[in-house]
Design a protein around this motif. Structure first.
Motif, PDB file in Angstrom:
ATOM      1  N   TYR A  81       0.818  -1.211   0.000  1.00  0.00           N
ATOM      2  CA  TYR A  81       0.000   0.000   0.000  1.00  0.00           C
ATOM      3  C   TYR A  81       0.857   1.268   0.000  1.00  0.00           C
ATOM      4  O   TYR A  81       2.021   1.254   0.371  1.00  0.00           O
ATOM      5  N   PRO A  82       0.248   2.394  -0.411  1.00  0.00           N
ATOM      6  CA  PRO A  82       1.020   3.628  -0.636  1.00  0.00           C
ATOM      7  C   PRO A  82       1.806   4.134   0.573  1.00  0.00           C
ATOM      8  O   PRO A  82       2.826   4.783   0.385  1.00  0.00           O
ATOM      9  N   LEU A  83       1.361   3.861   1.801  1.00  0.00           N
ATOM     10  CA  LEU A  83       2.067   4.429   2.955  1.00  0.00           C
ATOM     11  C   LEU A  83       3.345   3.663   3.304  1.00  0.00           C
ATOM     12  O   LEU A  83       4.060   4.026   4.234  1.00  0.00           O
ATOM     13  N   VAL A  84       3.618   2.602   2.566  1.00  0.00           N
ATOM     14  CA  VAL A  84       4.860   1.850   2.788  1.00  0.00           C
ATOM     15  C   VAL A  84       6.041   2.698   2.310  1.00  0.00           C
ATOM     16  O   VAL A  84       6.036   3.215   1.194  1.00  0.00           O
ATOM     17  N   THR A  85       7.024   2.868   3.206  1.00  0.00           N
ATOM     18  CA  THR A  85       8.218   3.637   2.852  1.00  0.00           C
ATOM     19  C   THR A  85       9.445   2.779   3.132  1.00  0.00           C
ATOM     20  O   THR A  85       9.318   1.645   3.595  1.00  0.00           O
ATOM     21  N   LYS A  86      10.609   3.371   2.892  1.00  0.00           N
ATOM     22  CA  LYS A  86      11.813   2.603   3.172  1.00  0.00           C
ATOM     23  C   LYS A  86      11.917   2.272   4.667  1.00  0.00           C
ATOM     24  O   LYS A  86      12.435   1.226   5.045  1.00  0.00           O
ATOM     25  N   GLU A  87      11.335   3.139   5.525  1.00  0.00           N
ATOM     26  CA  GLU A  87      11.337   2.839   6.974  1.00  0.00           C
ATOM     27  C   GLU A  87      10.589   1.530   7.252  1.00  0.00           C
ATOM     28  O   GLU A  87      10.996   0.751   8.116  1.00  0.00           O
ATOM     29  N   THR A  88       9.486   1.326   6.524  1.00  0.00           N
ATOM     30  CA  THR A  88       8.704   0.103   6.758  1.00  0.00           C
ATOM     31  C   THR A  88       9.565  -1.134   6.499  1.00  0.00           C
ATOM     32  O   THR A  88       9.566  -2.087   7.293  1.00  0.00           O
ATOM     33  N   PHE A  89      10.316  -1.110   5.392  1.00  0.00           N
ATOM     34  CA  PHE A  89      11.188  -2.252   5.078  1.00  0.00           C
ATOM     35  C   PHE A  89      12.346  -2.350   6.074  1.00  0.00           C
ATOM     36  O   PHE A  89      12.741  -3.441   6.481  1.00  0.00           O
ATOM     37  N   GLN A  90      12.872  -1.182   6.481  1.00  0.00           N
ATOM     38  CA  GLN A  90      13.977  -1.203   7.455  1.00  0.00           C
ATOM     39  C   GLN A  90      13.515  -1.798   8.780  1.00  0.00           C
ATOM     40  O   GLN A  90      14.243  -2.574   9.412  1.00  0.00           O
ATOM     41  N   ILE A  91      12.294  -1.446   9.180  1.00  0.00           N
ATOM     42  CA  ILE A  91      11.759  -1.987  10.428  1.00  0.00           C
ATOM     43  C   ILE A  91      11.549  -3.496  10.297  1.00  0.00           C
ATOM     44  O   ILE A  91      11.889  -4.263  11.199  1.00  0.00           O
ATOM     45  N   ALA A  92      11.011  -3.924   9.153  1.00  0.00           N
ATOM     46  CA  ALA A  92      10.813  -5.370   8.942  1.00  0.00           C
ATOM     47  C   ALA A  92      12.150  -6.101   9.046  1.00  0.00           C
ATOM     48  O   ALA A  92      12.234  -7.182   9.639  1.00  0.00           O
ATOM     49  N   ALA A  93      13.197  -5.486   8.505  1.00  0.00           N
ATOM     50  CA  ALA A  93      14.527  -6.112   8.574  1.00  0.00           C
ATOM     51  C   ALA A  93      15.008  -6.197  10.023  1.00  0.00           C
ATOM     52  O   ALA A  93      15.543  -7.227  10.453  1.00  0.00           O
ATOM     53  N   LYS A  94      14.785  -5.119  10.785  1.00  0.00           N
ATOM     54  CA  LYS A  94      15.167  -5.133  12.208  1.00  0.00           C
ATOM     55  C   LYS A  94      14.418  -6.236  12.952  1.00  0.00           C
ATOM     56  O   LYS A  94      14.971  -6.918  13.813  1.00  0.00           O
ATOM     57  N   LEU A  95      13.144  -6.385  12.625  1.00  0.00           N
ATOM     58  CA  LEU A  95      12.338  -7.419  13.286  1.00  0.00           C
ATOM     59  C   LEU A  95      12.852  -8.809  12.905  1.00  0.00           C
ATOM     60  O   LEU A  95      12.920  -9.718  13.734  1.00  0.00           O
ATOM     61  N   ALA A  96      13.240  -8.968  11.629  1.00  0.00           N
ATOM     62  CA  ALA A  96      13.739 -10.268  11.162  1.00  0.00           C
ATOM     63  C   ALA A  96      15.044 -10.639  11.867  1.00  0.00           C
ATOM     64  O   ALA A  96      15.336 -11.828  12.056  1.00  0.00           O
ATOM     65  N   GLU A  97      15.805  -9.623  12.266  1.00  0.00           N
ATOM     66  CA  GLU A  97      17.081  -9.903  12.949  1.00  0.00           C
ATOM     67  C   GLU A  97      16.902 -10.636  14.273  1.00  0.00           C
ATOM     68  O   GLU A  97      17.845 -11.234  14.787  1.00  0.00           O
ATOM     69  N   THR A  98      15.697 -10.616  14.834  1.00  0.00           N
ATOM     70  CA  THR A  98      15.472 -11.347  16.092  1.00  0.00           C
ATOM     71  C   THR A  98      15.408 -12.857  15.861  1.00  0.00           C
ATOM     72  O   THR A  98      15.368 -13.626  16.807  1.00  0.00           O
TER      73      THR A  98
END
Ligand SMILES: [Mn+2]
Length: 338
Positions: free
Chosen positions: A176-193
């Motif tokens: 969706y349009p509100l997805v930004t690079k922060e959204t992907f960066q946060i997903a990556a941070k979450l995946a690091e767990t």
């Protein structure tokens, strides 16, 4: 991270510090952002030694979300089955109005209960003592990620799975349009767990009721076009479900999204009869020409986002459809006659 979050995070933090018994709820027809958000907050607040109670609220638990960590800990109670005076803080998440907390009666807050609203719906009524409403955020779970990082909450795999659930589902899978690079960066941070996201996604997307295929067949073949083909509407009634022996509580998500996926269907609308003569409206749009939250609010019982909004209309199906089309015409006269 928005300036508003930076400003309100310390205020919310100090209310949390003062509280010992914290209440949260899932909004009506709870989605991944509602369930993931309250469970992420539950894990985070419990790590601070707080006693946390989460209730399902008005709707039954959605089976597609049963793999979200903490799911089984949510109590099958609505607002009127608990005593709000037993708590000192109510954290209302992903709920733009009191009706999202419960529609079974008038929701009133006792004096001893501090209410904090954390939401991303542009239509939010700001009914809390503190209202953190970030319409630029694609999910409440992304707001929570920012809050947790400001509060130095340790991200566990369980918290990561919960936050990811909300971000993934409320963005339609990062679409969706509100997805930004922060959204992907946060997903990556979450995946690091080390949280196993593919497994969670598989469980969410492959745990439909076996009857859902028949349901979708009936639903999509009901398609009707209005406003010169711009608006496509599909509907299904309880009577039709009874005739096909399909569970009346069946919930097949994102149907309006599928309607708007066809070229020309600028607005896709699904109408489902949730209770006798109670029609749940879900709307999705392809572009940014129409603000669906305006249409939802104009029905008198709805809200949402510009590209995704919903409402509940208490009328028989045919009348509800007529009322909705008239409302669309009022909000967007340029569309012409239905
Ligand atoms: Mn949400």
């Amino acid at each position: 991270m928005s300036d508003q979050i930076k400003k309100l995070a310390p205020l919310i933090w100090s209310e949390i510090q003062k509280a010992s018994k914290i209440l949260m709820h899932c909004h009506r027809n709870p989605d991944g952002d509602s369930v993931g958000g309250v469970l992420a907050s539950k894990f985070a607040l419990e790590s601070l030694g707080k006693s946390v109670t989460v209730i399902w609220g008005d709707s039954p638990p959605p089976t597609t979300l049963s793999s979200v960590p903490g799911y089984a800990s949510i109590l099958r109670k609505n607002w009127f089955e608990i005593n709000p005076t037993d708590f000192d803080l109510f954290l209302a998440q992903d709920s733009s109005s009191l009706g999202q907390i419960s529609n079974l009666g008038e929701v009133k807050f006792p004096e001893n209960l501090t209410v904090i609203v954390i939401d991303h719906h542009v239509t939010n009524d700001n009914y809390g003592k503190i209202n953190l409403v970030g319409p630029s955020y694609p999910a409440v779970c992304q707001i929570l990620y920012d809050l947790f990082s400001l509060w130095d909450i340790k991200l566990t795999p369980d918290i990561a799975l919960c936050l990811f659930t909300g971000i993934y589902t409320d963005t339609g899978g990062f679409k969706y349009p509100l997805v930004t690079k922060e959204t992907f960066q946060i997903a990556a941070k979450l995946a690091e767990t080390g949280a196993d996201f593919p497994k969670l996604i598989f469980e969410m997307e492959n745990s439909q009721d076996p009857k859902s295929i028949e349901y979708m067949g009936m639903f999509f073949s009901s398609v009707e076009h209005y406003f010169g083909g711009n608006v496509a509407v599909c509907s299904i009634t309880r009577q039709q479900l009874l005739e096909k022996q399909i569970d009346l509580d069946i919930d097949v998500p994102e149907l309006a999204n599928a309607i708007k996926s066809a070229v020309g269907n600028e607005i896709g609308i699904s109408l489902t009869e949730k209770d006798q003569d109670v029609i749940r409206v879900s709307m999705r749009t392809r572009g940014n020409k129409y603000d669906l939250s305006k249409i939802a609010v104009a029905t008198g019982a709805g809200g949402g986002h510009p590209v995704a909004a919903g409402a509940t209309i208490k009328k028989p199906m045919a009348e509800a459809k007529k009322f909705l089309l008239e409302t669309i015409q009022k909000v967007y006269p340029d569309l012409g006659r239905p």
